[in-house]
Design a protein around this motif. Structure first.
Motif, PDB file in Angstrom:
ATOM      1  N   THR A 151      39.675  -3.199   6.553  1.00  0.00           N
ATOM      2  CA  THR A 151      39.653  -3.090   5.467  1.00  0.00           C
ATOM      3  C   THR A 151      38.950  -3.994   4.266  1.00  0.00           C
ATOM      4  OG1 THR A 151      39.708  -0.633   6.020  1.00  0.00           O
ATOM      5  CG2 THR A 151      38.781  -0.964   3.358  1.00  0.00           C
ATOM      6  N   ASP A 152      39.862  -5.104   4.152  1.00  0.00           N
ATOM      7  CA  ASP A 152      40.212  -5.739   2.778  1.00  0.00           C
ATOM      8  C   ASP A 152      39.112  -6.709   3.604  1.00  0.00           C
ATOM      9  OD1 ASP A 152      41.827  -4.758   1.566  1.00  0.00           O
ATOM     10  OD2 ASP A 152      43.791  -6.416   2.358  1.00  0.00           O
ATOM     11  N   ARG A 199      35.995  -7.263   6.209  1.00  0.00           N
ATOM     12  CA  ARG A 199      34.867  -6.176   5.674  1.00  0.00           C
ATOM     13  C   ARG A 199      34.631  -5.991   4.452  1.00  0.00           C
ATOM     14  NH1 ARG A 199      32.766  -3.048  10.215  1.00  0.00           N
ATOM     15  NH2 ARG A 199      34.621  -2.724  11.539  1.00  0.00           N
ATOM     16  N   SER A 200      35.112  -6.180   3.243  1.00  0.00           N
ATOM     17  CA  SER A 200      35.300  -6.151   1.282  1.00  0.00           C
ATOM     18  C   SER A 200      34.557  -7.200   1.157  1.00  0.00           C
ATOM     19  CB  SER A 200      36.742  -5.438   0.980  1.00  0.00           C
ATOM     20  OG  SER A 200      36.405  -3.876   1.026  1.00  0.00           O
ATOM     21  N   SER A 201      35.902  -8.341   1.703  1.00  0.00           N
ATOM     22  CA  SER A 201      35.465  -9.933   1.332  1.00  0.00           C
ATOM     23  C   SER A 201      34.206  -9.967   1.949  1.00  0.00           C
ATOM     24  CB  SER A 201      36.846 -10.858   1.777  1.00  0.00           C
ATOM     25  OG  SER A 201      37.125 -10.494   2.972  1.00  0.00           O
ATOM     26  N   ALA A 230      31.114  -8.549   2.629  1.00  0.00           N
ATOM     27  CA  ALA A 230      30.487  -8.155   1.568  1.00  0.00           C
ATOM     28  C   ALA A 230      30.419  -8.677   0.650  1.00  0.00           C
ATOM     29  CB  ALA A 230      30.428  -6.259   1.730  1.00  0.00           C
ATOM     30  N   GLY A 231      31.685  -9.177   0.474  1.00  0.00           N
ATOM     31  CA  GLY A 231      31.322  -9.577  -1.389  1.00  0.00           C
ATOM     32  C   GLY A 231      31.036 -10.975  -1.492  1.00  0.00           C
TER      33      GLY A 231
END
Length: 329
Positions: free
Chosen positions: A312-313, A315-317, A319-320
């Motif tokens: 999850t981390d 994917r979030s990075s 996307a950022g």
């Protein structure tokens, strides 16, 4: 011999008295004043200026004024000015005005200059409005269009003898005329109308009966000078606009202060919520440890949870990073 000496002294005394009054008595008889010899002796004993009384009665009788010696004597004893009062009565009689001695004496005893009043009644005098001796040279008034006019008038007045006792003085005339001029100018729609025809002011003021209950009769009101002053309307509007601006600035400052206070409150609330989040996150490891001890979770489940968090981390990075590159483009 003693009796004869006394008789001689009495005779000499009587001769002195006789020759002291005989000339005035003869004048009064010849001129029709008809003052009794005994009246002259009585005035002497009452310390009255009998010579002046005789002369004034002769002048009054010769002018056709009917008066008694007692009236003149009583006015003298009342500390009145008999010569001036007599002159005033004679002047009024010659001018065809009705001024009885009783009224003239009352005016004189009241402190008014009766002779000047008669002269003013015969020859009207001019009063400046406003009175320059009071420190003002012009009357200030504002038309409806906001333009200030500075005006000076001259009022011609004639004394009304029948209203002199108890009537208002010149100060009342000046005040009423000034009020009327200010009202007339204030009723004008445009200052150009007043400048083009100053007679509008005088006619308006004359129709207001300003001489009521006064000792004078207004003969005419003439505008001596009129000048254009400041634009009072524009000045008032400017002051009002400045006042409105200050009010708006105060309201804006009030709203700004309220917004700043609200911002500070929200910042404090965010910090409080963050503290709660940190506190909640700190409780997660403790809960996991308690689950391990109680056997509610195994080691494989723990690693699966960690892998899920890492994924999850990641994917979030990713996307950022993509969002930042799109923003740069």
């Amino acid at each position: 011999m003693i009796i004869g000496a006394v008789a001689i002294l009495i005779g000499i005394f009587m001769l002195i008295i006789f020759f002291s009054f005989v000339r005035l008595w003869i004048q009064s008889v010849l001129t029709g004043a008809k003052i009794r010899f005994s009246s002259l002796i009585g005035m002497k004993l009452r310390n009255v200026d009998y010579g002046m009384i005789v002369r004034q009665k002769i002048a009054l009788v010769q002018a056709g004024v009917k008066i008694t010696t007692e009236d003149l004597e009583s006015h003298f004893l009342a500390r009145g000015n008999v010569p001036k009062t007599a002159t005033a009565v004679i002047a009024a009689h010659k001018a065809g005005m009705d001024l009885p001695w009783r009224i003239a004496a009352a005016i004189d005893l009241a402190g008014r200059d009766v002779l000047d009043a008669v002269r003013t009644s015969v020859n009207p005098k001019v009063i400046d409005c406003p009175d320059p001796t009071k420190g003002r040279s012009f009357l200030d008034a504002v038309c409806r269009n906001g333009i200030q006019l500075r005006c000076k008038a001259r009022v011609t007045v004639r004394t009304k003898l029948e209203r002199l006792v108890g009537g208002a003085t010149e100060e009342t005339i000046i005040a009423r005329v000034g009020e009327g001029i200010v009202k007339a100018i204030g009723s004008a729609d445009d200052h150009k109308q007043v400048l083009a025809n100053p007679n509008l002011i005088s006619q308006t003021v004359l129709h207001n009966s300003l001489d009521a209950q006064t000792a004078f009769e207004i003969v005419s009101i003439d505008i001596a000078d009129i000048e254009v002053g400041e634009n009072i309307g524009a000045k008032l509007q400017t002051d009002q606009a400045a006042a409105d601006l200050r009010v708006a600035q105060a309201e804006a400052e009030k709203r700004r202060a309220a917004a700043v206070a609200r911002e500070q409150e929200m910042s404090a609330l965010v910090q409080e919520n963050r503290a709660k989040v940190v506190e909640a996150e700190a409780a997660v490891p403790q809960a996991i440890a308690a689950a391990f001890r109680d056997g509610r979770i195994g080691i494989m489940e723990y690693y699966q949870m960690k892998n899920l968090q890492s994924d999850t981390d990641m994917r979030s990075s990713i996307a950022g990073v993509r969002n930042d590159s799109n923003n740069n483009r």
